[in-house]
Scaffold this active site. Structure first.
Site, short mmCIF file in Angstrom:
data_model
loop_
_atom_site.label_atom_id
_atom_site.label_comp_id
_atom_site.label_asym_id
_atom_site.label_seq_id
_atom_site.Cartn_x
_atom_site.Cartn_y
_atom_site.Cartn_z
N LYS A 1 -0.18 15.26 -10.20
CA LYS A 1 0.66 14.72 -11.27
C LYS A 1 1.75 15.72 -11.68
O LYS A 1 2.83 15.32 -12.09
CB LYS A 1 -0.21 14.31 -12.47
N ASP B 1 0.88 -1.17 0.00
CA ASP B 1 0.00 0.00 0.00
C ASP B 1 0.92 1.22 0.00
O ASP B 1 1.68 1.42 0.95
CB ASP B 1 -0.89 -0.01 1.26
N THR C 1 -10.10 2.15 -17.68
CA THR C 1 -9.66 1.48 -16.45
C THR C 1 -10.70 1.76 -15.36
O THR C 1 -11.75 2.34 -15.64
CB THR C 1 -8.30 2.04 -15.95
N TYR D 1 -6.12 16.41 -8.98
CA TYR D 1 -5.40 15.36 -9.71
C TYR D 1 -4.30 15.99 -10.56
O TYR D 1 -3.16 15.51 -10.58
CB TYR D 1 -6.40 14.60 -10.58
N ASN E 1 3.03 3.02 -10.33
CA ASN E 1 1.82 3.13 -11.15
C ASN E 1 0.56 3.44 -10.35
O ASN E 1 -0.35 4.10 -10.87
CB ASN E 1 1.65 1.79 -11.91
N1 NAP Z 1 -6.79 5.62 -17.00
C1 NAP Z 1 -6.38 6.77 -17.50
O1 NAP Z 1 -7.04 7.38 -18.37
C2 NAP Z 1 -5.09 7.37 -17.02
C3 NAP Z 1 -4.58 8.49 -17.69
C4 NAP Z 1 -3.39 9.05 -17.24
C5 NAP Z 1 -2.74 8.50 -16.15
N2 NAP Z 1 -3.27 7.41 -15.50
C6 NAP Z 1 -2.54 6.86 -14.35
O2 NAP Z 1 -2.36 5.47 -14.52
C7 NAP Z 1 -2.14 4.87 -13.24
C8 NAP Z 1 -2.93 3.58 -13.13
O3 NAP Z 1 -4.31 3.90 -13.05
P1 NAP Z 1 -5.44 3.11 -13.88
O4 NAP Z 1 -5.97 4.07 -14.86
O5 NAP Z 1 -4.94 1.82 -14.32
O6 NAP Z 1 -6.58 2.97 -12.75
P2 NAP Z 1 -7.11 1.73 -11.91
O7 NAP Z 1 -7.66 0.67 -12.80
O8 NAP Z 1 -8.04 2.32 -10.90
O9 NAP Z 1 -5.80 1.19 -11.19
C9 NAP Z 1 -5.22 1.90 -10.14
C10 NAP Z 1 -4.47 0.93 -9.25
O10 NAP Z 1 -3.87 1.67 -8.17
C11 NAP Z 1 -4.16 0.98 -6.98
N3 NAP Z 1 -4.07 1.83 -5.79
C12 NAP Z 1 -4.82 2.90 -5.44
N4 NAP Z 1 -4.43 3.36 -4.25
C13 NAP Z 1 -3.40 2.57 -3.83
C14 NAP Z 1 -2.59 2.52 -2.70
N5 NAP Z 1 -2.73 3.39 -1.68
N6 NAP Z 1 -1.61 1.59 -2.63
C15 NAP Z 1 -1.44 0.69 -3.62
N7 NAP Z 1 -2.21 0.65 -4.71
C16 NAP Z 1 -3.18 1.58 -4.81
C17 NAP Z 1 -5.55 0.40 -7.18
O11 NAP Z 1 -5.81 -0.61 -6.22
P3 NAP Z 1 -7.31 -0.94 -5.70
O12 NAP Z 1 -7.90 -1.83 -6.75
O13 NAP Z 1 -7.08 -1.60 -4.40
O14 NAP Z 1 -8.03 0.37 -5.59
C18 NAP Z 1 -5.39 -0.12 -8.60
O15 NAP Z 1 -4.73 -1.36 -8.59
C19 NAP Z 1 -2.50 5.94 -12.21
O16 NAP Z 1 -1.32 6.52 -11.68
C20 NAP Z 1 -3.27 6.97 -13.03
O17 NAP Z 1 -3.19 8.26 -12.48
C21 NAP Z 1 -4.42 6.83 -15.92
#
Ligand code: NAP
Length: 257
Positions: free
Chosen positions: A173, A69, A204, A169, A96
């Site tokens: 970032k 975490d 996601t 957010y 990530n």
């Molecule tokens: N999706 C987009 O459009 C997008 C665009 C730009 C950047 N990003 C970045 O991509 C990265 C991955 O996000 P995603 O889009 O794949 O979203 P996601 O499907 O919600 O995945 C996020 C992951 O982070 C985990 N997480 C959250 N809080 C945490 C903590 N305190 N400790 C450990 N793990 C934690 C979540 O775990 P739980 O399942 O337990 O909540 C999940 O496994 C993020 O940094 C996000 O800002 C995403």
């Protein structure tokens, strides 16, 4: 003794981009061992089971779950201890894990929660794993950031996300980008490659089930695209972009800080 394999830790790998990156890396090379980071062991194990049941025949590398975490120092230190004992080093750290606070809340709560996970989390995870990265012959540190954190793009009226608010957010970032820039300078002396990476607008769970449906409807990208770009970075195919000043973009090149 250090593991012969390239050890890659992905935080937040039980879902979304992290999950698909774990799959892509395990499919990429038998030399890789992927530590699927998850704050919930149960969710991490479920994700691992899903990978083995859906992709067993295409997996070359190995995977295991690591409880971590990123907002909890004891959990981070226990994860570091586990990696040190089992592998003696860490070659690639992909910070990530990230959140967007979607429930209605006051500004301070939103800022605190967002920064705890998106900014302080990666900073303290890197700090904890630094001694293990320093034991790698080819260390690489990746911060999964966002073009929404680019100050230059925020001020560009023609940017496709100009009307998107989400200031908390965006700020988290931007600060993460600064951390990546600092580490790029600080860690160059011991040969650690560092980059911030923008995965693009992707389907996601980042904004919950409704957000996921909206993302699909509005043509957001498949998380496999970001995963493949991260696999390219790890396999040295984006070294030219890592050298540039900016946020490494999944489609090639960099976005401005
Ligand atoms: N999706 C987009 O459009 C997008 C665009 C730009 C950047 N990003 C970045 O991509 C990265 C991955 O996000 P995603 O889009 O794949 O979203 P996601 O499907 O919600 O995945 C996020 C992951 O982070 C985990 N997480 C959250 N809080 C945490 C903590 N305190 N400790 C450990 N793990 C934690 C979540 O775990 P739980 O399942 O337990 O909540 C999940 O496994 C993020 O940094 C996000 O800002 C995403």
């Amino acid at each position: 003794m250090s593991s012969e394999k390239t050890i890659v830790l992905i935080t937040g790998a039980n879902s979304g981009i992290g999950f698909e990156t774990a799959v892509a890396l395990a499919q990429a090379s038998a030399d890789l061992h992927v530590l699927l980071g998850s704050r919930s062991l149960e969710k991490g194990q479920k994700a691992l089971d899903e990978i083995y049941s859906s992709h067993a025949s295409s997996l070359l590398g190995s995977l295991s779950v690591l409880q971590i975490d990123v907002t909890d120092q004891p959990s981070i230190l226990a994860a570091r201890q586990d990696v040190e004992t089992k592998y003696g080093k860490l070659d690639v750290l992909i910070n990530n894990a990230g959140i967007i606070v979607t429930r209605p809340t006051d500004a301070l709560t939103n800022l605190r929660e967002t920064f705890e996970t998106n900014t302080f989390g990666p900073a303290i995870v890197t700090d904890a794993f630094l001694p293990l990265l320093q034991k790698s012959p080819h260390p690489l540190l990746i911060y999964v950031s966002s073009g929404l954190g680019s100050v230059t793009l925020r001020l560009d009226q023609h940017n496709e996300y100009f009307r998107i608010r989400g200031n908390e957010y965006r700020m988290s970032k931007s600060a993460l980008n600064m951390l990546a820039a600092c580490h790029k300078i600080d860690f160059a002396e011991w040969g650690c490659k560092v980059c911030a990476f923008d995965p693009g607008y992707t389907v996601t769970n980042l904004t919950g089930p409704e957000g996921r449906a909206r993302r699909i409807q509005s043509g957001a990208r498949d998380p496999k695209e970001a995963a493949n770009a991260l696999a390219d970075i790890i396999q040295g195919r984006r070294d030219d972009d890592i050298e540039k000043s900016g946020i490494v973009d999944l489609d090639g090149g960099v976005k401005p800080w």
